[in-house]
Design an enzyme around this catalytic site. Structure first.
Site, PDB file in Angstrom:
ATOM      1  N   ARG A  13      12.301  26.473  23.834  1.00  0.00           N
ATOM      2  CA  ARG A  13      13.539  26.965  24.440  1.00  0.00           C
ATOM      3  C   ARG A  13      13.266  27.539  25.828  1.00  0.00           C
ATOM      4  O   ARG A  13      12.166  27.977  26.133  1.00  0.00           O
ATOM      5  CB  ARG A  13      14.177  28.027  23.544  1.00  0.00           C
ATOM      6  CG  ARG A  13      14.621  27.499  22.195  1.00  0.00           C
ATOM      7  CD  ARG A  13      15.336  28.575  21.403  1.00  0.00           C
ATOM      8  NE  ARG A  13      16.609  28.896  22.015  1.00  0.00           N
ATOM      9  CZ  ARG A  13      17.796  28.521  21.498  1.00  0.00           C
ATOM     10  NH1 ARG A  13      17.840  27.821  20.373  1.00  0.00           N
ATOM     11  NH2 ARG A  13      18.925  28.847  22.100  1.00  0.00           N
TER      12      ARG A  13
ATOM     13  N   HIS B 189       9.994  28.506  13.066  1.00  0.00           N
ATOM     14  CA  HIS B 189      10.086  29.809  12.399  1.00  0.00           C
ATOM     15  C   HIS B 189       8.720  30.433  12.133  1.00  0.00           C
ATOM     16  O   HIS B 189       8.626  31.641  11.928  1.00  0.00           O
ATOM     17  CB  HIS B 189      10.902  29.685  11.123  1.00  0.00           C
ATOM     18  CG  HIS B 189      12.362  29.435  11.401  1.00  0.00           C
ATOM     19  ND1 HIS B 189      13.193  30.400  11.907  1.00  0.00           N
ATOM     20  CD2 HIS B 189      13.109  28.318  11.286  1.00  0.00           C
ATOM     21  CE1 HIS B 189      14.405  29.895  12.078  1.00  0.00           C
ATOM     22  NE2 HIS B 189      14.380  28.637  11.710  1.00  0.00           N
TER      23      HIS B 189
ATOM     24  N   ASN C  61       9.977  21.153  11.103  1.00  0.00           N
ATOM     25  CA  ASN C  61      10.136  22.026  12.258  1.00  0.00           C
ATOM     26  C   ASN C  61       9.415  23.351  11.992  1.00  0.00           C
ATOM     27  O   ASN C  61       9.702  24.018  10.995  1.00  0.00           O
ATOM     28  CB  ASN C  61      11.628  22.268  12.516  1.00  0.00           C
ATOM     29  CG  ASN C  61      11.880  23.041  13.795  1.00  0.00           C
ATOM     30  OD1 ASN C  61      11.286  24.087  14.019  1.00  0.00           O
ATOM     31  ND2 ASN C  61      12.767  22.544  14.633  1.00  0.00           N
TER      32      ASN C  61
ATOM     33  N   GLY D  88      13.393  22.640   8.900  1.00  0.00           N
ATOM     34  CA  GLY D  88      12.470  23.728   9.199  1.00  0.00           C
ATOM     35  C   GLY D  88      12.665  24.980   8.380  1.00  0.00           C
ATOM     36  O   GLY D  88      11.824  25.345   7.565  1.00  0.00           O
TER      37      GLY D  88
ATOM     38  N   THR E 160      20.608  29.960  16.707  1.00  0.00           N
ATOM     39  CA  THR E 160      20.032  28.625  16.605  1.00  0.00           C
ATOM     40  C   THR E 160      21.044  27.655  17.186  1.00  0.00           C
ATOM     41  O   THR E 160      22.176  28.044  17.504  1.00  0.00           O
ATOM     42  CB  THR E 160      19.698  28.279  15.140  1.00  0.00           C
ATOM     43  OG1 THR E 160      19.024  27.007  15.091  1.00  0.00           O
ATOM     44  CG2 THR E 160      20.953  28.218  14.283  1.00  0.00           C
ATOM     45  N   THR E 161      20.682  26.404  17.349  1.00  0.00           N
ATOM     46  CA  THR E 161      21.575  25.424  17.957  1.00  0.00           C
ATOM     47  C   THR E 161      22.872  25.337  17.164  1.00  0.00           C
ATOM     48  O   THR E 161      22.865  25.131  15.950  1.00  0.00           O
ATOM     49  CB  THR E 161      20.895  24.047  18.007  1.00  0.00           C
ATOM     50  OG1 THR E 161      19.640  24.178  18.674  1.00  0.00           O
ATOM     51  CG2 THR E 161      21.759  23.055  18.760  1.00  0.00           C
TER      52      THR E 161
ATOM     53  N   HIS F  41      19.622  19.860  10.726  1.00  0.00           N
ATOM     54  CA  HIS F  41      20.221  21.168  10.988  1.00  0.00           C
ATOM     55  C   HIS F  41      20.843  21.710   9.712  1.00  0.00           C
ATOM     56  O   HIS F  41      21.828  21.193   9.206  1.00  0.00           O
ATOM     57  CB  HIS F  41      21.275  21.162  12.091  1.00  0.00           C
ATOM     58  CG  HIS F  41      21.598  22.566  12.571  1.00  0.00           C
ATOM     59  ND1 HIS F  41      20.801  23.245  13.461  1.00  0.00           N
ATOM     60  CD2 HIS F  41      22.587  23.415  12.245  1.00  0.00           C
ATOM     61  CE1 HIS F  41      21.308  24.448  13.687  1.00  0.00           C
ATOM     62  NE2 HIS F  41      22.389  24.579  12.946  1.00  0.00           N
ATOM     63  N   GLY F  42      20.255  22.769   9.207  1.00  0.00           N
ATOM     64  CA  GLY F  42      20.797  23.464   8.055  1.00  0.00           C
ATOM     65  C   GLY F  42      20.537  22.807   6.712  1.00  0.00           C
ATOM     66  O   GLY F  42      21.062  23.263   5.696  1.00  0.00           O
TER      67      GLY F  42
ATOM     68  N   GLU G 109      20.100  11.907  16.740  1.00  0.00           N
ATOM     69  CA  GLU G 109      19.908  12.777  15.590  1.00  0.00           C
ATOM     70  C   GLU G 109      21.261  13.385  15.266  1.00  0.00           C
ATOM     71  O   GLU G 109      21.827  14.119  16.083  1.00  0.00           O
ATOM     72  CB  GLU G 109      18.880  13.871  15.864  1.00  0.00           C
ATOM     73  CG  GLU G 109      18.669  14.779  14.654  1.00  0.00           C
ATOM     74  CD  GLU G 109      17.519  15.757  14.810  1.00  0.00           C
ATOM     75  OE1 GLU G 109      17.540  16.808  14.138  1.00  0.00           O
ATOM     76  OE2 GLU G 109      16.603  15.470  15.607  1.00  0.00           O
TER      77      GLU G 109
ATOM     78  N   HIS H 184      10.896  23.299  19.079  1.00  0.00           N
ATOM     79  CA  HIS H 184      11.906  23.467  20.126  1.00  0.00           C
ATOM     80  C   HIS H 184      11.371  24.461  21.150  1.00  0.00           C
ATOM     81  O   HIS H 184      11.267  25.657  20.867  1.00  0.00           O
ATOM     82  CB  HIS H 184      13.208  23.976  19.502  1.00  0.00           C
ATOM     83  CG  HIS H 184      14.348  24.087  20.478  1.00  0.00           C
ATOM     84  ND1 HIS H 184      15.624  24.432  20.078  1.00  0.00           N
ATOM     85  CD2 HIS H 184      14.408  23.918  21.822  1.00  0.00           C
ATOM     86  CE1 HIS H 184      16.413  24.461  21.134  1.00  0.00           C
ATOM     87  NE2 HIS H 184      15.689  24.160  22.208  1.00  0.00           N
TER      88      HIS H 184
ATOM     89  N   ARG I 170      11.705  32.058  23.125  1.00  0.00           N
ATOM     90  CA  ARG I 170      11.855  33.081  22.080  1.00  0.00           C
ATOM     91  C   ARG I 170      10.918  32.852  20.900  1.00  0.00           C
ATOM     92  O   ARG I 170      10.641  33.775  20.149  1.00  0.00           O
ATOM     93  CB  ARG I 170      13.294  33.147  21.585  1.00  0.00           C
ATOM     94  CG  ARG I 170      13.766  31.909  20.831  1.00  0.00           C
ATOM     95  CD  ARG I 170      15.163  32.097  20.287  1.00  0.00           C
ATOM     96  NE  ARG I 170      16.150  32.249  21.353  1.00  0.00           N
ATOM     97  CZ  ARG I 170      17.463  32.238  21.137  1.00  0.00           C
ATOM     98  NH1 ARG I 170      17.924  32.129  19.907  1.00  0.00           N
ATOM     99  NH2 ARG I 170      18.297  32.346  22.147  1.00  0.00           N
ATOM    100  N   HIS I 171      10.446  31.619  20.711  1.00  0.00           N
ATOM    101  CA  HIS I 171       9.486  31.377  19.627  1.00  0.00           C
ATOM    102  C   HIS I 171       8.351  30.457  20.079  1.00  0.00           C
ATOM    103  O   HIS I 171       7.271  30.936  20.368  1.00  0.00           O
ATOM    104  CB  HIS I 171      10.176  30.874  18.350  1.00  0.00           C
ATOM    105  CG  HIS I 171      11.283  29.887  18.540  1.00  0.00           C
ATOM    106  ND1 HIS I 171      11.133  28.673  19.179  1.00  0.00           N
ATOM    107  CD2 HIS I 171      12.579  29.929  18.130  1.00  0.00           C
ATOM    108  CE1 HIS I 171      12.274  28.025  19.160  1.00  0.00           C
ATOM    109  NE2 HIS I 171      13.172  28.747  18.537  1.00  0.00           N
TER     110      HIS I 171
ATOM    111  N   GLU J 233      11.908  19.178  20.864  1.00  0.00           N
ATOM    112  CA  GLU J 233      13.310  19.458  21.140  1.00  0.00           C
ATOM    113  C   GLU J 233      13.389  20.292  22.406  1.00  0.00           C
ATOM    114  O   GLU J 233      12.612  21.232  22.594  1.00  0.00           O
ATOM    115  CB  GLU J 233      13.936  20.231  19.974  1.00  0.00           C
ATOM    116  CG  GLU J 233      14.026  19.431  18.688  1.00  0.00           C
ATOM    117  CD  GLU J 233      14.674  20.204  17.567  1.00  0.00           C
ATOM    118  OE1 GLU J 233      15.074  19.567  16.574  1.00  0.00           O
ATOM    119  OE2 GLU J 233      14.773  21.453  17.669  1.00  0.00           O
TER     120      GLU J 233
END
Length: 249
Positions: A45, A10, A7, A212, A100-101, A190-191, A151, A43, A49-50, A70
């Protein structure tokens, strides 16, 4: 053996901090692929934002592995996906105020709208995955609406202290078993970090891990290509910790 989706959100975060043109996530996607990434995840969004639409458009033209988009389950995002045709769409929950999600999509509460969206995307030749918590009710709902992939949200496992982590790993292992028994293919993310990824990669039936933040953080020290290489070694050759056994349900 699990594959690795990288991912690159960032990378775009750094660019958007100054609203400038660098670093360009499209360029860094190439470095991730050179490092062995089996896929690139972004992702898009609703608040942009990114990642920007421009990024997804160029990534669709340049990614040579697999592009996973995503997105929230909205009409706007569906239209973008149908126009750009990523290899896969992962439907995720999205709140404007979150960093984040924060959790899995509540598929069971919105089976009607999600069934229609999943059908349209799959008929367009786009694979669809649903980002959900490893709960039987959610996994059964994913199967009921016609999705072929899930996922599993690994956030609870990633955030657990050492006393609870084995319990959260057991939930993920059971979730993978239930999903596969329903005919669903299983990814997770995630994480996940260099320190906690191996037990998840070793779960039976795990096909891909999407990672990511920890890779981008490591890349500040060693470069993105090397950071991806190091993560792929862990994902594809996980040590089986005796504490967790064979990770079978």
């Amino acid at each position: 053996m699990a594959s690795l989706g990288v991912n690159i959100d960032h990378i775009a975060n750094v660019r958007q901090a100054r609203r400038t043109v660098e670093p360009d996530p499209v360029t860094y996607a190439l470095l991730a692929e050179l490092g062995g990434a089996d896929g690139i995840t972004v992702h898009l969004r609703e608040d942009r934002r990114h990642i920007q639409e421009r990024d997804v458009e160029l990534l669709r033209q340049t990614v040579r592995s697999r592009l996973n988009l995503e997105m929230a389950a909205t009409a706007e995002m569906e239209a973008i996906a149908l126009r750009l045709r990523p290899d896969m769409v992962t439907l995720v929950p999205e709140k404007r105020e979150e960093v984040t999600t924060e959790g899995g999509l509540d598929v069971a509460a919105q089976t009607g709208p999600l069934t229609a969206m999943v059908t349209r995307l799959q008929q367009a030749g786009i694979g669809v995955s649903l980002f959900v918590d490893p709960a039987a009710a959610q996994l059964e709902a994913c199967r009921a609406i016609g999705a072929r992939w899930v996922e599993l949200h690994t956030g609870a496992y990633a955030e657990a202290d050492w006393q609870r982590q084995s319990d959260e790993l057991a939930r993920l292992t059971e979730g993978s078993f239930i999903a596969r028994s329903l005919g669903l293919r299983v990814n997770a993310g995630h994480g996940l970090t260099y320190q906690n990824v191996e037990p998840v990669a070793a779960i039976e039936g795990m096909e891909e891990l999407n990672i990511g933040h920890t890779i981008v953080a490591r890349a500040l020290a060693v470069g993105l290509e090397q950071a991806v290489r190091e993560m792929k070694v862990l994902v594809q050759n996980p040590r089986r910790d005796p504490l967790f056994g064979s990770l079978q349900p």
